[in-house]
Design an enzyme around this catalytic site. Structure first.
Site, PDB file in Angstrom:
ATOM      1  N   PHE A   1       1.590  -3.470   3.960  1.00 38.51           N
ATOM      2  CA  PHE A   1       2.543  -4.283   4.448  1.00 38.51           C
ATOM      3  C   PHE A   1       3.636  -4.864   4.526  1.00 38.51           C
ATOM      4  CE2 PHE A   1      -2.361  -7.053   4.319  1.00 38.51           C
ATOM      5  CZ  PHE A   1      -2.519  -6.474   5.671  1.00 38.51           C
TER       6      PHE A   1
ATOM      7  N   CYS B   1       0.832  -1.271  -0.091  1.00 39.20           N
ATOM      8  CA  CYS B   1      -0.096   0.485   0.074  1.00 39.20           C
ATOM      9  C   CYS B   1       0.845   1.010   0.064  1.00 39.20           C
ATOM     10  CB  CYS B   1      -1.148   0.174   1.633  1.00 39.20           C
ATOM     11  SG  CYS B   1      -2.086  -1.325   0.962  1.00 39.20           S
TER      12      CYS B   1
ATOM     13  N   LYS C   1     -10.081   8.349   2.142  1.00 42.14           N
ATOM     14  CA  LYS C   1     -10.039   6.718   2.330  1.00 42.14           C
ATOM     15  C   LYS C   1     -11.288   6.437   2.680  1.00 42.14           C
ATOM     16  CE  LYS C   1      -5.907   4.238   2.102  1.00 42.14           C
ATOM     17  NZ  LYS C   1      -4.967   5.190   1.952  1.00 42.14           N
TER      18      LYS C   1
ATOM     19  N   GLU D   1      -1.462   6.037  13.380  1.00 40.37           N
ATOM     20  CA  GLU D   1      -0.903   6.926  12.521  1.00 40.37           C
ATOM     21  C   GLU D   1      -1.103   7.829  13.331  1.00 40.37           C
ATOM     22  OE1 GLU D   1      -1.575   9.006   8.798  1.00 40.37           O
ATOM     23  OE2 GLU D   1      -3.363   6.641   8.421  1.00 40.37           O
TER      24      GLU D   1
ATOM     25  N   HIS E   1      -2.757   8.305   6.201  1.00 42.54           N
ATOM     26  CA  HIS E   1      -3.004   6.937   4.808  1.00 42.54           C
ATOM     27  C   HIS E   1      -4.576   6.622   5.893  1.00 42.54           C
ATOM     28  CE1 HIS E   1      -2.038   2.946   3.834  1.00 42.54           C
ATOM     29  NE2 HIS E   1      -1.706   2.110   4.878  1.00 42.54           N
TER      30      HIS E   1
ATOM     31  N   HIS F   1      -9.671   2.057   0.590  1.00 37.50           N
ATOM     32  CA  HIS F   1      -8.695   1.504   0.183  1.00 37.50           C
ATOM     33  C   HIS F   1      -7.950   1.148  -0.673  1.00 37.50           C
ATOM     34  CE1 HIS F   1      -4.843   1.591   1.407  1.00 37.50           C
ATOM     35  NE2 HIS F   1      -4.385   0.357   2.227  1.00 37.50           N
TER      36      HIS F   1
END
Length: 418
Positions: free
Chosen positions: A403, A167, A339, A318, A307, A344
């Protein structure tokens, strides 16, 4: 390289294919209106799946950009990339010809690539045999093909690559393109991220990992970053593309400038396959590195496009990272997760979110975090809840985390000729 030798890099063109609009104008208007692009999955029969919702691109016709024959030889993720790149090049009024083709490059990241083609061809293999598989399976499937096909369809012969960092891929692509221009390897770069992973196997896999929201009966409120009721992310698809140019080159051709990219921070948690390190130490370092690269101090940051995935793990982590990097100023900066409207986009998210950050600077307007009704006590910053905000935006950061522990922060600021 000393600051004296670094070339300044500006944003001159934008393109977008998203769940809330298939042009820059539609995308930006959708963000400011708080338009929600999430709904029931229509790309396949999801009736057997635990998660049956996604942020799908609607009304996209690749033949608006390429021939039908060419479209049939591309996976959807590559179609999106070529389309948005052509939009961005037209927006920049950049002519690519024999005089400059070697100095115009492509950097388009993706997290997964052509998974739909792989799934379809596996079914062909199992039901009809190996000799019936398509000769185009491999070139349609491989992750670099969005960048490669974009070069073929635009004539850009400069540096060409494809970050595949989950991502964070789209943001890596923008940051790497920035570095190439900054160091003199290209005059212009077409860069961003693309993804089209709303497929049966992908949805099943993310659901098995308990990463997805299963609020199937209420898709409009399923993605709720920083809200105490969040229960996972909602997958989206699409592409965001930026044209970056070396400042003197852009000025020499009279290009319109949206803003300047000034910083790029990149770290790895080295902690876990899918979970961020507690406290967001790696993310905080990426934010700090981007500010250091740009010569910025925390009090100069106006806006952060977070994010903000709407997962129990990401949002408080975050938030902690922003507090660590910005100190007390964290409570004075506007933070939002787009998002909440698009879902996402995985490897495509860094592209459309960098576009949103640039547009926030260009228009002095901050998109909201929708569906934020009951903030998580651990998430106590100004997340611009539910309604966009008119506000001067001098500097914007865009965060992407992936990830594998990948952490990326991009820094943009208003352009001035000093």
């Amino acid at each position: 390289m000393t600051d004296m030798n670094r070339k300044r890099v500006v944003v001159t063109g934008l393109g977008a294919i998203t769940p809330i609009g298939n042009t820059i104008t539609e995308y930006w208007e959708g963000l400011l209106a708080g338009r929600n692009g999430i709904g029931p999955i229509t790309l396949f029969d999801a009736s057997r799946h635990d998660c049956r919702i996604a942020g799908e691109v609607k009304g996209f016709d690749p033949c608006d950009y390429i021939s039908r024959k060419e479209a049939k030889r591309m996976d959807r993720f590559a179609q999106f990339a070529v389309a948005a790149s052509k939009q961005a090049i037209a927006d920049a009024e950049l002519v690519i010809d024999d005089l400059n083709a070697d100095q115009v490059g492509i950097m388009i990241g993706t997290g997964i690539g052509g998974l739909k083609v792989l799934e379809d061809q596996q079914e062909v293999y199992l039901t009809r045999g190996p000799d019936r598989c398509s000769p185009f399976m491999i070139p349609m499937m491989i992750a670099n093909m969005a960048a490669g096909l974009t070069a073929i369809h635009t004539g850009a012969k400069g540096p060409n690559s494809c970050p595949v960092t989950a991502c964070a891929a789209g943001s890596n692509a923008v940051g790497d393109a920035f570095r190439l221009i900054q160091r003199g390897y290209a005059q212009a770069m077409i860069c961003g991220g693309t993804e089209a992973a709303v497929t049966p196997l992908s949805v099943a896999g993310f659901a098995a990992a308990r990463a997805l929201s299963t609020r199937n009966d209420d898709p409009l409120h399923a993605c709720r970053p920083f809200d105490v009721g969040r229960n996972g992310f909602v997958m989206g698809e699409g592409t965001g593309i930026l044209v970056l140019e070396e400042l003197e080159y852009a000025l020499s051709r009279g290009a319109r400038i949206y803003g300047e990219i000034v910083g790029y921070g990149m770290t790895c948690d080295a902690y876990h396959m899918t979970s961020p390190v507690p406290g967001g130490v790696g993310a905080a370092k990426a934010i700090a590195l981007a500010m250091k690269d740009a010569g910025l101090t925390p009090d100069q940051i106006s806006y952060i496009n977070a994010h903000g995935t709407s997962t129990p793990a990401n949002d408080p982590t975050e938030t902690a990272a922003i507090k660590t990097a910005l100190g007390e100023h964290a409570y004075k900066v506007a933070v939002s997760s787009t998002k909440s409207m698009t879902g996402h986009l995985l490897g495509g998210s860094g592209g459309i979110e960098a576009v949103a950050a640039v547009l926030a600077i260009a228009h002095d307007h901050i998109p909201p975090t929708i569906n934020l009704e009951n903030p998580d006590p651990e998430c106590d910053l100004d997340y611009v809840p539910n309604h966009s905000r008119s506000q001067t935006v001098d500097v914007a950061l865009s965060n992407s985390f992936g990830f594998g522990g990948h952490n990326i922060t991009l820094a943009f600021r208003k352009f001035n000729d000093n």
